[in-house]
Design an enzyme around this catalytic site. Structure first.
Site, mmCIF file in Angstrom:
data_model
loop_
_atom_site.group_PDB
_atom_site.id
_atom_site.type_symbol
_atom_site.label_atom_id
_atom_site.label_comp_id
_atom_site.label_asym_id
_atom_site.label_seq_id
_atom_site.Cartn_x
_atom_site.Cartn_y
_atom_site.Cartn_z
ATOM 1 N N PHE A 99 0.805 -1.230 0.000
ATOM 2 C CA PHE A 99 0.000 0.000 0.000
ATOM 3 C C PHE A 99 0.834 1.275 0.000
ATOM 4 C CE2 PHE A 99 -0.682 2.885 3.584
ATOM 5 C CZ PHE A 99 0.174 2.361 4.540
ATOM 6 N N LYS A 100 2.115 1.170 0.329
ATOM 7 C CA LYS A 100 2.945 2.377 0.337
ATOM 8 C C LYS A 100 2.982 3.035 -1.050
ATOM 9 C CE LYS A 100 4.619 1.674 4.617
ATOM 10 N NZ LYS A 100 3.893 0.475 5.028
ATOM 11 N N ASP A 101 2.750 2.242 -2.102
ATOM 12 C CA ASP A 101 2.721 2.807 -3.458
ATOM 13 C C ASP A 101 1.634 3.864 -3.608
ATOM 14 O OD1 ASP A 101 4.774 1.223 -4.526
ATOM 15 O OD2 ASP A 101 3.386 -0.406 -4.988
ATOM 16 N N LEU B 156 3.487 6.885 -2.215
ATOM 17 C CA LEU B 156 4.858 7.141 -2.677
ATOM 18 C C LEU B 156 4.962 7.257 -4.193
ATOM 19 C CD1 LEU B 156 6.814 5.147 -0.040
ATOM 20 C CD2 LEU B 156 7.126 7.555 -0.623
ATOM 21 N N THR C 9 8.050 0.568 2.772
ATOM 22 C CA THR C 9 8.257 1.977 2.429
ATOM 23 C C THR C 9 9.483 2.133 1.551
ATOM 24 O OG1 THR C 9 7.362 2.676 4.535
ATOM 25 C CG2 THR C 9 8.662 4.281 3.346
#
Ligand SMILES: *Cc1c(COP(=O)(O)O)cnc(C)c1O
Length: 495
Positions: free
Chosen positions: A111-113, A116, A146
């Site tokens: 989910f960091k995409d 980011l 991350t």
């Protein structure tokens, strides 16, 4: 309405969104917060039928008020494009009595995409707006996801360099391989002999060291952060909560105005804080369920009002949640103290000196929408097996923590409010644990062999982000002690 940002520990100095995004963390060590959470500029029902990008524009525009429409559109177009494997960007999947919000369709399958992929665009736009000519140096500590997402986002972005520190013995084999094979001449990946908290504390120390800052400035470099402490990560995360609610509305799974529960597997408290902000904006939410793994410091906090990090650090099968200092909680503390920097400063000083602090009863009263829960390693495994058995749906370990916590909450409370569960990683990112949970033999097989076995057994295709890793060449092999982190940065920058 213009929204400005100030530090949770500051003296009330207010800066624009673009400045806050460039700075990352305030020089006083605090985190930037909006001076006011904007209310939706339209009824929630008006979001139904909007695309992800349209929703992103509507939400970002309200928070990032010094960006022009053209700038925001360019940032959004640069982020949510065919790097994602579905045009929905964040699809909802109904299974086993809940709605799983799949946040793992981006380039690094976690989910960091979601944030980011847009942060580099927001940041370079901010630099342009302020006429900055310095090269931006991104320093990031990662518990696994991350780092890779930041590397992907910033790789070969002109005017930026990125250094990522990860706990050498605290990430999955696939996570490590994703990072050490990272391409891009402006990227640097370093393993440290310590855990995530050590990495994060080390990065914060380098950031706030005046001497280092000055040395860098003299050489034309300027630090910023891609960690979830950057407000430019938090704001894009609000979008998918609005989008998922609107999707449920559009699909007639809920009625206009009907509240939902949002369940989030939590580590640094960024993802769930975004849900809290969505609620403050006007999203109909009944409960925010904060799910922890065995590092259940947040569960204890919501139960007792005391945050206490003095406990053993446990390595679990959901490593991205193996965290004892949830940085973003500081923002919530600031808000429930009545946007009071003095209270926040005092509590954070206590956290630093004693490793714990207690909030007042009146602060606790403002937490009534939060429910804390945790899942043990055993429960997490069982949940993966159960959801697969009952619904033929495969979830990763982090999502399983949330799913298990939700199930118990629902049974114990009888709360049948429709629930959105943040599904934060592809099951192929944590293949060993997921394969074991399904009772498939794992002995003697490396993680890549397990990917094949898992796909064979379940018929669920392997994402390209994983299948391409096996043959990718290793480009980063530096490992250092915690005390050597600063030297690592300087060496990479050639100073
Ligand atoms: C980072 C991460 C989390 C925790 O999110 P926070 O915003 O740190 O609370 C949960 N699951 C996965 C897969 C992650 O990468």
């Amino acid at each position: 309405m213009e929204i400005l940002y100030q530090s949770t520990r500051g003296n009330g100095e207010r800066i624009t969104a673009s400045q806050a995004i460039l700075n990352g963390i305030a020089t006083d060590g605090g985190l930037y917060v909006p001076t006011q959470v904007p209310a939706f500029d339209r009824p929630v029902s008006a979001f139904a039928g909007l695309s992800y990008k349209e929703t992103a524009f509507a939400v970002l525009k309200q928070f990032l008020t010094d960006y022009t429409d053209e700038e925001l559109t360019a940032c959004i177009d640069g982020a949510y494009n065919d790097k994602f494997d579905t045009p929905k960007i964040a699809p909802l999947h109904e299974a086993a009595g809940a709605f799983y919000l799949e946040l793992y369709h981006g380039p690094t399958i976690a989910f960091k995409d979601m944030a980011l992929s847009i942060l580099p665009h927001l940041m370079t736009t901010a630099a342009r707006k302020s006429g900055l000519t310095d090269e931006i140096v991104i320093l990031t500590a990662t518990s696994g996801d991350t780092g890779k997402a930041a590397l992907e986002g910033f790789a070969d972005v002109p005017g930026t360099r990125i250094v990522v520190f990860y706990p050498k013995h605290g990430v999955s084999a696939i996570q490590e391989r994703q990072m050490v094979t990272q391409k891009g001449d402006n990227t640097c990946v370093i393993g440290i002999e310590g855990n995530f908290d050590d990495a994060q504390t080390g990065v914060k120390r380098i950031f706030t060291d005046e001497g280092v800052r000055k040395t860098l400035a003299d050489k034309g470099f300027r630090f910023s952060s891609a960690n979830s402490i950057n407000i430019g990560r938090l704001v894009p995360q609000i979008v998918y909560y609005v989008y998922s609610y609107a999707t449920l509305l559009a699909e007639k799974k809920i009625k206009d105005g009907e509240p939902v529960n949002i369940v989030v597997p939590t580590g640094n408290f960024g993802n769930i804080l975004a849900a809290y902000y969505a609620m403050q904006m006007g999203l109909p939410v009944r409960k925010l369920v904060c799910a922890s793994n065995e590092n259940k410091v947040l569960y204890d906090f919501f139960g007792t009002g005391t945050y206490d990090r003095n406990r053993p650090f446990i390595l679990t099968s959901s490593p991205s949640m193996d965290i004892l200092i949830s940085s973003n909680l500081e923002r919530l503390i600031y808000h429930i103290a009545g946007d009071n920097a003095e209270t926040d400063r005092a509590l954070m000083a206590k956290l630093l000196s004693e490793g714990k602090y207690a909030i007042t009863d009146s602060m606790r009263e403002k937490l009534s929408m939060f429910v804390g829960g945790f899942a043990t390693e055993e429960e997490t495994k069982e949940e993966i097996a159960r959801v697969y058995r009952e619904a033929g749906y495969l979830i990763d370990t982090h999502t399983a923590v949330a799913s298990a916590v939700y199930r118990r909450y629902r049974e114990q409370s009888g709360d049948e409010t429709p629930a959105i569960i943040a599904s934060t990683a592809s099951p192929y990112k944590f293949t060993r644990a997921v394969t074991e949970a399904l009772g498939i033999e794992t002995q003697g097989a490396d993680d890549f062999a397990l990917v094949g076995r898992l796909s064979e057994k379940t018929g669920i295709p392997v994402p390209a982000a994983v299948s391409s890793l096996e043959t990718a060449s290793i480009r980063h092999d530096t490992v250092c002690e915690v005390e050597e982190m600063e030297d690592g940065v300087k060496r990479f920058l050639g100073i």
